[in-house]
Write an enzyme that holds these catalytic residues in place. Structure first.
Site, PDB file in Angstrom:
ATOM      1  N   GLU A 289       0.862  -1.194   0.000  1.00  0.00           N
ATOM      2  CA  GLU A 289       0.000   0.000   0.000  1.00  0.00           C
ATOM      3  C   GLU A 289       0.892   1.234   0.000  1.00  0.00           C
ATOM      4  O   GLU A 289       1.742   1.386   0.868  1.00  0.00           O
ATOM      5  CB  GLU A 289      -0.933  -0.041   1.213  1.00  0.00           C
ATOM      6  CG  GLU A 289      -1.940  -1.177   1.111  1.00  0.00           C
ATOM      7  CD  GLU A 289      -2.631  -1.249  -0.233  1.00  0.00           C
ATOM      8  OE1 GLU A 289      -3.209  -0.240  -0.668  1.00  0.00           O
ATOM      9  OE2 GLU A 289      -2.583  -2.309  -0.892  1.00  0.00           O
ATOM     10  N   CYS A 323      -1.647   9.421   3.680  1.00  0.00           N
ATOM     11  CA  CYS A 323      -1.715   8.962   2.291  1.00  0.00           C
ATOM     12  C   CYS A 323      -3.008   9.464   1.660  1.00  0.00           C
ATOM     13  O   CYS A 323      -3.093   9.671   0.462  1.00  0.00           O
ATOM     14  CB  CYS A 323      -1.643   7.443   2.238  1.00  0.00           C
ATOM     15  SG  CYS A 323      -2.875   6.680   3.295  1.00  0.00           S
TER      16      CYS A 323
HETATM   17  P1  NAD Z   1       8.665   4.859   3.623  1.00  0.00           P
HETATM   18  O1  NAD Z   1       8.427   4.197   2.319  1.00  0.00           O
HETATM   19  O2  NAD Z   1       9.820   5.774   3.738  1.00  0.00           O
HETATM   20  O3  NAD Z   1       8.862   3.759   4.764  1.00  0.00           O
HETATM   21  C1  NAD Z   1       7.875   2.763   5.028  1.00  0.00           C
HETATM   22  C2  NAD Z   1       8.540   1.593   5.739  1.00  0.00           C
HETATM   23  O4  NAD Z   1       9.453   0.970   4.846  1.00  0.00           O
HETATM   24  C3  NAD Z   1       9.358   1.991   6.965  1.00  0.00           C
HETATM   25  O5  NAD Z   1       9.169   1.007   7.968  1.00  0.00           O
HETATM   26  C4  NAD Z   1      10.767   1.968   6.448  1.00  0.00           C
HETATM   27  O6  NAD Z   1      11.715   1.735   7.455  1.00  0.00           O
HETATM   28  C5  NAD Z   1      10.703   0.807   5.480  1.00  0.00           C
HETATM   29  N1  NAD Z   1      11.748   0.786   4.451  1.00  0.00           N
HETATM   30  C6  NAD Z   1      12.409   1.842   3.911  1.00  0.00           C
HETATM   31  N2  NAD Z   1      13.296   1.400   2.993  1.00  0.00           N
HETATM   32  C7  NAD Z   1      13.176   0.047   2.932  1.00  0.00           C
HETATM   33  C8  NAD Z   1      13.815  -0.976   2.171  1.00  0.00           C
HETATM   34  N3  NAD Z   1      14.747  -0.686   1.283  1.00  0.00           N
HETATM   35  N4  NAD Z   1      13.427  -2.259   2.367  1.00  0.00           N
HETATM   36  C9  NAD Z   1      12.463  -2.563   3.269  1.00  0.00           C
HETATM   37  N5  NAD Z   1      11.854  -1.639   4.035  1.00  0.00           N
HETATM   38  C10 NAD Z   1      12.191  -0.341   3.865  1.00  0.00           C
HETATM   39  O7  NAD Z   1       7.296   5.584   4.004  1.00  0.00           O
HETATM   40  P2  NAD Z   1       6.999   6.463   5.295  1.00  0.00           P
HETATM   41  O8  NAD Z   1       7.697   7.765   5.174  1.00  0.00           O
HETATM   42  O9  NAD Z   1       7.170   5.657   6.522  1.00  0.00           O
HETATM   43  O10 NAD Z   1       5.422   6.684   5.146  1.00  0.00           O
HETATM   44  C11 NAD Z   1       4.864   7.650   4.312  1.00  0.00           C
HETATM   45  C12 NAD Z   1       4.403   7.041   3.001  1.00  0.00           C
HETATM   46  O11 NAD Z   1       3.484   6.004   3.258  1.00  0.00           O
HETATM   47  C13 NAD Z   1       3.659   8.023   2.108  1.00  0.00           C
HETATM   48  O12 NAD Z   1       4.066   7.820   0.787  1.00  0.00           O
HETATM   49  C14 NAD Z   1       2.199   7.627   2.307  1.00  0.00           C
HETATM   50  O13 NAD Z   1       1.368   7.993   1.236  1.00  0.00           O
HETATM   51  C15 NAD Z   1       2.317   6.161   2.446  1.00  0.00           C
HETATM   52  N6  NAD Z   1       1.168   5.586   3.131  1.00  0.00           N
HETATM   53  C16 NAD Z   1       0.282   4.840   2.400  1.00  0.00           C
HETATM   54  C17 NAD Z   1      -0.846   4.310   3.006  1.00  0.00           C
HETATM   55  C18 NAD Z   1      -1.827   3.481   2.237  1.00  0.00           C
HETATM   56  O14 NAD Z   1      -2.656   2.827   2.853  1.00  0.00           O
HETATM   57  N7  NAD Z   1      -1.792   3.482   0.922  1.00  0.00           N
HETATM   58  C19 NAD Z   1      -1.064   4.542   4.365  1.00  0.00           C
HETATM   59  C20 NAD Z   1      -0.137   5.300   5.084  1.00  0.00           C
HETATM   60  C21 NAD Z   1       0.972   5.811   4.463  1.00  0.00           C
END
Ligand code: NAD
Length: 519
Positions: A289, A323
């Site tokens: 997501e 999001c």
């Molecule tokens: P992010 O992608 O930076 O991080 C999300 C998670 O992924 C964190 O736990 C992070 O540590 C991990 N991560 C980062 N790099 C990784 C890698 N290489 N391998 C595995 N894991 C890794 O996102 P964020 O800043 O935590 O959250 C904000 C984003 O999330 C926004 O883009 C928002 O739109 C999205 N979001 C989407 C939904 C949805 O339901 N569609 C809900 C909430 C947030």
């Protein structure tokens, strides 16, 4: 004895217009503040694990204030956590669904008991105000209650067409051990939702919380431990995404990955998980997501006051770090000037300050996020006209940015196309309702959207043409409720998994057909 459960209902939110609720929340924050800076372990196979390297978590409203000190997990820890999850799976998969559901229900009860405390930690760790934090905790409780019921439903025998001379069955079994990778912006709700769905379905997990919100990861692990969840079913490893996140995603024994976060990381995980590793026995299941560039359409026949209110709440609630946040207001030219005229005082009325004092708009999550948002504001100044805000808030300690509005934004401008994830709204003028829909659909995303119009024909048209996973009419585009609004987006917003909906648990299951020839 069969478990008798009442039909699922959403947990009612606390009303913070009542002074006694504000007083109680404030007191809980004071209690939590006495515990700041303590150290917390990772949890692997039920054991508390401490490491030499630490990972502190900071308060975005007071960046020098340490919320807690966490253990930076190594790849060896991640390996041990995954092996522990597989060992636990052998037992857990045989535990009847009703019994698994009980753990979720007990965890929900524990969250209710600790609700103000959970809110308080969230307020301090990620900068949510009282109502936003409480809604997050309520959503976490909802996920536990909802998936507990779903686990029982999916455990029922599934209907099959009778075949003469055979006894046939169709039922669901869990996948195995998987990895849960949540974001920081709904640090309890999404973490709890993805984790509890996986374990309710009979899987075991390694949870890697965001390094911006490890405290919430610890609290969830602690709550499940306190209700007696068997060791190894939920393993907690705190650490960087690029190090242990990648390691776990690529691991040949990872059966599934449930991720919520940015498009960039989601696509990276998709690619990494797709590559078969030596010794790997299965195609990994990925539930991804991702981001959004959500729009609210304000039609010429809209109730403008309601539309302004919906846009402001959706754009600046939790500083636009959702999001589902409205980052584009697409306004019919017939009401464009009047909309802006009414938008201005509504944005000016927002009070900026420390979430611990329950201001409307608090800090963004980190210095890095602040810089990224300010760089988009600089881009916006070249692409469109700055109407309101646009500056960091200099006299406050934390990572504050003024609620910002750009007007006359071209639909293809970067600030109208790319996810900014901060308090920045792009207002776009549309020539007609059809034009507004075309603009709304003109990004790579498709998560949420809303239409303000009194004309039922236009709403009917939007129902068919507005290509988003969660569409709302005459209301804000944030605040999806478990059960009522199954949540997930189209296109680059993700796999449309519909968290909090009847299809979600299926993503953590696989169907098995058994056919016996009758003699
Ligand atoms: P992010 O992608 O930076 O991080 C999300 C998670 O992924 C964190 O736990 C992070 O540590 C991990 N991560 C980062 N790099 C990784 C890698 N290489 N391998 C595995 N894991 C890794 O996102 P964020 O800043 O935590 O959250 C904000 C984003 O999330 C926004 O883009 C928002 O739109 C999205 N979001 C989407 C939904 C949805 O339901 N569609 C809900 C909430 C947030």
């Amino acid at each position: 004895m069969a478990l008798r459960l009442k039909p699922f209902r959403n947990e009612p939110h606390l009303d913070f217009s009542k002074p006694e609720n504000v007083r109680k929340q404030r007191k809980a924050i004071e209690e939590v503040r006495k515990q700041l800076g303590q150290e917390y372990p990772n949890l692997i196979d039920g054991k508390e694990v401490y490491n030499r390297e630490k990972l502190p978590s900071f308060n975005p409203a007071h960046p020098h204030e340490v919320i807690g000190v966490f253990q930076k997990a190594t790849q060896r820890d991640a390996e041990r956590a995954l092996q522990a999850a597989w060992r636990a799976f052998e037992e857990w998969k045989r535990v009847p669904a009703e019994e698994r559901a009980q753990y979720l229900l007990k965890a929900a009860q524990e969250m209710r008991r600790r609700r103000l405390e959970l809110n308080a930690w969230m307020i301090c760790e990620v900068g949510k105000n009282y109502a936003e934090a409480d809604a997050d905790t309520c959503e976490a409780i909802d996920f536990l209650e909802y998936y507990a019921r779903e686990a029982i439903r999916y455990a029922q025998p599934q209907p099959v067409t009778p075949v003469p001379g055979e006894r046939n069955e169709y039922f669901y079994i869990p996948l195995g051990a998987g990895v849960i990778i949540p974001p920081w912006n709904f640090p309890l709700a999404i973490l709890t939702g993805m984790t509890s769905a996986a374990i309710a379905a009979g899987n075991t997990v390694v949870v890697k919380p965001s390094s911006e919100s490890p405290m919430m990861g610890w609290l969830l692990a602690d709550i499940f431990r306190s209700v007696g969840l068997p060791d190894g079913v939920l393993n907690l490893v705190i650490g960087s995404g690029s190090n242990i996140g990648d390691f776990l995603v690529a691991h040949p024994r990872t059966r599934f990955i449930a991720f919520t976060g940015s498009m960039e990381v989601g696509l990276h995980i998709h690619e990494l998980a797709a590559k078969r590793q030596p010794g790997q026995l299965w195609i990994k299941r990925t539930i991804l997501e991702m981001g959004g560039k959500d729009a609210i359409i304000v039609d010429s026949e809209a109730d403008l006051d309601a539309a302004v209110q919906g846009v402001v709440v959706s754009a600046y609630g939790y500083q636009g770090q959702k999001c589902s946040a409205c980052s584009r207001a697409i306004v019919d030219k017939a009401v464009y000037e009047e909309f802006l005229h009414r938008l201005k005082p509504a944005v000016h009325a927002l009070r900026i300050g420390d979430p611990a004092d329950n201001f409307d708009v608090g800090p963004v999550i980190s210095e890095r996020a602040k810089e990224s948002i300010l760089s988009y504001i600089a881009i916006g100044k070249k692409e469109a006209k700055l109407f309101l805000g646009g500056n960091p808030v200099g006299d406050l300690d934390g990572h504050y940015i003024e609620p910002t509005v750009f007007v006359n934004v071209p639909p293809r401008a970067r600030i109208a196309q790319e996810e900014i994830f901060g308090p920045v709204l792009a207002v776009i003028k549309a020539n007609s309702f059809v034009d507004a829909l075309r603009i709304a659909n003109g990004t790579i995303y498709g998560l949420t959207g809303s239409v303000y119009s009194r004309n039922p024909d236009k709403l009917r048209m939007a129902r068919e043409e507005f290509h988003v996973g969660n569409l709302y009419f005459n209301r804000k585009c944030t605040g999806a409720l478990v059960g009522g609004h199954p949540f997930g987006g189209f296109n680059m917003s993700g796999t449309d998994s519909k968290a909090g909906g009847p299809d979600y648990l299926l993503l953590f299951l696989q169907g098995k057909s058994v056919s016996e020839k009758l003699t």
